[in-house]
Design a protein around this motif. Sequence first.
Motif: not given
Length: 288
Positions: A21-43
């Motif tokens: 849900r966090c990522i969906e909101h970032l993709l939908r609502n970020t209104d500046l040019p952006f790059l997204l880094w996601i680090v998974d901590n061993g889920s």
Amino acid sequence: MESDRLAIIVISYNTREKTKRCIEHLLRNTDLPFLLWIVDNGSTDGSLEMLRAFQQRYEKKITLLENRINLGYAGAMTRVYRQIPEDYHVAYVNSDAYVGPGWASRLCRHFYRDERVGAVGPLGAILGGQHDFLHRFGSIPVDLAQPWSSVHEVFLTKINQQLSSQEVVAETSKLLIGAVMMVNANAHQQLGGLDPLYTFGVDDFDYSLRLRIASWKLLIALDTFVFHDNRSTVQLVGQGNHFTETAWNYFNRKWSGWFSDLNWDDLFLNRASTVWPPFEYKEYLSVN
């Protein structure tokens, strides 16, 4: 603001649905040019498979870094910093934080109110401190204990519309809560990122001090609202209380003797002016 670019960092650990849900909101609502880094901590809850699907779908936007073990929040961040372009502002977003429409440009424009604004954070639900919506307004018209629904989504949009019309749109603060925090590119280049020795939590207290000591100002954006979903990143970090206790012990050792003339409220919580670390309360109006 046309030239502003944003590097967003999200750390994932066993909060699959909330991270999605966090990522969906970032993709939908970020209104500046952006790059997204996601680090998974061993889920181990299926988060990694979900994140890989996001990366495949948005390969030009999303970089996924995978850790075999939990490095802690700030520790996981260290894998990202060297990849961020120098002229990008840096946004830290917890994996259970949901941003509203226009959040990025709203936070970013406060950098232009004063050249020494080093970082900005929004108002929010369950953020704590001066950021907390309930602390300021006393109530919120949705049930925060209920699972996320269309009711929460509608409120997220409406409250951001309402806040955009108020007279006072930002104020200086002694502390920014790191659930959602945007750091000016120049401040990031000077100070670097979060201290990786904080196993989990407390890194935002530390970073707030580092910014103030370097004469950067912290602003709370009173025209921007985000949801922080019941602090689940704290609850599910893995070793929870042990990580947090270790972080506070490190904080106390690191800053021991630096501010012995100040109590906790004077250092972080109230609006009283301090010479060291520098702080002066100021409000910014919408016309500024």
